[in-house]
Design a protein around this motif. Structure first.
Motif, PDB file in Angstrom:
ATOM      1  N   ARG A   1      74.420 -29.692  30.816  1.00 33.93           N
ATOM      2  CA  ARG A   1      74.090 -29.517  32.136  1.00 33.93           C
ATOM      3  C   ARG A   1      73.740 -30.797  32.969  1.00 33.93           C
TER       4      ARG A   1
ATOM      5  N   ASP B   1      81.529 -20.650  33.658  1.00 38.05           N
ATOM      6  CA  ASP B   1      80.300 -20.443  34.381  1.00 38.05           C
ATOM      7  C   ASP B   1      79.133 -19.756  33.424  1.00 38.05           C
TER       8      ASP B   1
ATOM      9  N   ASN C   1      77.398 -32.387  33.831  1.00 39.63           N
ATOM     10  CA  ASN C   1      78.695 -32.024  34.684  1.00 39.63           C
ATOM     11  C   ASN C   1      77.965 -30.393  35.351  1.00 39.63           C
ATOM     12  N   THR C   2      78.383 -30.184  36.318  1.00 40.16           N
ATOM     13  CA  THR C   2      78.242 -28.740  36.842  1.00 40.16           C
ATOM     14  C   THR C   2      79.491 -27.915  36.140  1.00 40.16           C
TER      15      THR C   2
END
Length: 256
Positions: free
Chosen positions: A188, A156, A191-192
């Motif tokens: 970004r 994250d 994908n998350t």
């Protein structure tokens, strides 16, 4: 503006576009990560595709769960994802094509070539991986299971941050500020963090050692001798195990 279209692979929409109009079809199966529109903003990538497009129709697509294609929950087996290649070929009206498989796109391309030799005129593998998991059975993988878990624990905070992508995938270019920023934006948009984690975990379990000997199409394997992501022994192994494959080893450390 790119002419982005969508193919249907089961109930998943796969974004694709076509470059050039030559008599030969090429399907370019990229590794991680991709976004059709963001990729096209990179001059070197655009030149590469346009040069191929001078003698071929080049079909590019975002794999399921990535870029402009549908997000998918969890992980999808390789044999299901392989059908996305067929889907974009059908949508583009391609009976057969040369398949370029890069990085994680390599295993996908190998499986397609083994399963559909009648639709594969040739196979080109660039920086292609055999197995990502590194252990005593395969010391040339990208990470151990412990290293994977450590990386996933901080995904994250690291996802899409400038420098992370380029320093591993193209170290020769990490002093180019605009390219570092572009690569972070690509991540970004591709994908998350959660969908990236699902993709990474899926890729970590890939192992094509039982597949490669069944490939019966003309094959070219290209690999950088100092590849920082996918060890060169992956390319050497593929060249040995795929019948009659041709091998070209390039200098440098860049993976892409």
């Amino acid at each position: 503006m790119l002419d982005i279209q969508f193919a249907h692979s089961g109930d998943v929409s796969i974004a694709y576009h076509v470059v050039g109009d030559g008599p030969l079809d090429i399907v370019y199966v990229q590794g991680a990560w991709s976004h059709l529109e963001v990729n096209w903003e990179l001059p070197a990538f655009r030149r590469f595709c346009e040069q191929l497009g001078e003698f071929a129709r080049v079909i590019l697509f975002d794999k399921r769960g990535m870029g402009m294609s549908d997000r998918v929950p969890g992980t999808t087996p390789l044999d299901v994802r392989m059908d996305d290649i067929r889907a974009v070929m059908d949508a583009a009206g391609s009976e057969s094509a040369a398949i370029i498989g890069s990085s994680e796109g390599g295993p996908l391309s190998m499986l397609f070539a083994a399963a559909h030799p009648e639709r594969t005129t040739a196979l080109i593998l660039e920086g292609a991986e055999v197995r990502e998991r590194r252990d005593a059975d395969w010391p040339w993988g990208e990470a151990t299971e412990e290293e994977l878990e450590n990386s996933m624990a901080i995904i994250d905070e690291r996802w899409g941050q400038p420098g992370r992508f380029i320093e591993h995938f193209a170290p020769s270019q990490q002093s180019t500020p605009w390219l570092v920023d572009w690569a972070a934006r690509l991540q970004r948009n591709a994908n998350t963090p959660r969908s990236a984690e699902a993709f990474i975990r899926m890729a970590f379990d890939i192992d094509v050692r039982d597949i490669v000997s069944s490939i019966r199409v003309p094959t070219l394997v290209i690999h950088s001798e100092g590849d920082r992501v996918c060890h060169v022994e992956n390319g050497r192994y593929l060249a040995r195990e795929i019948p009659n494959a041709r091998y070209v080893e390039l200098p440098g450390e860049d993976h892409i």
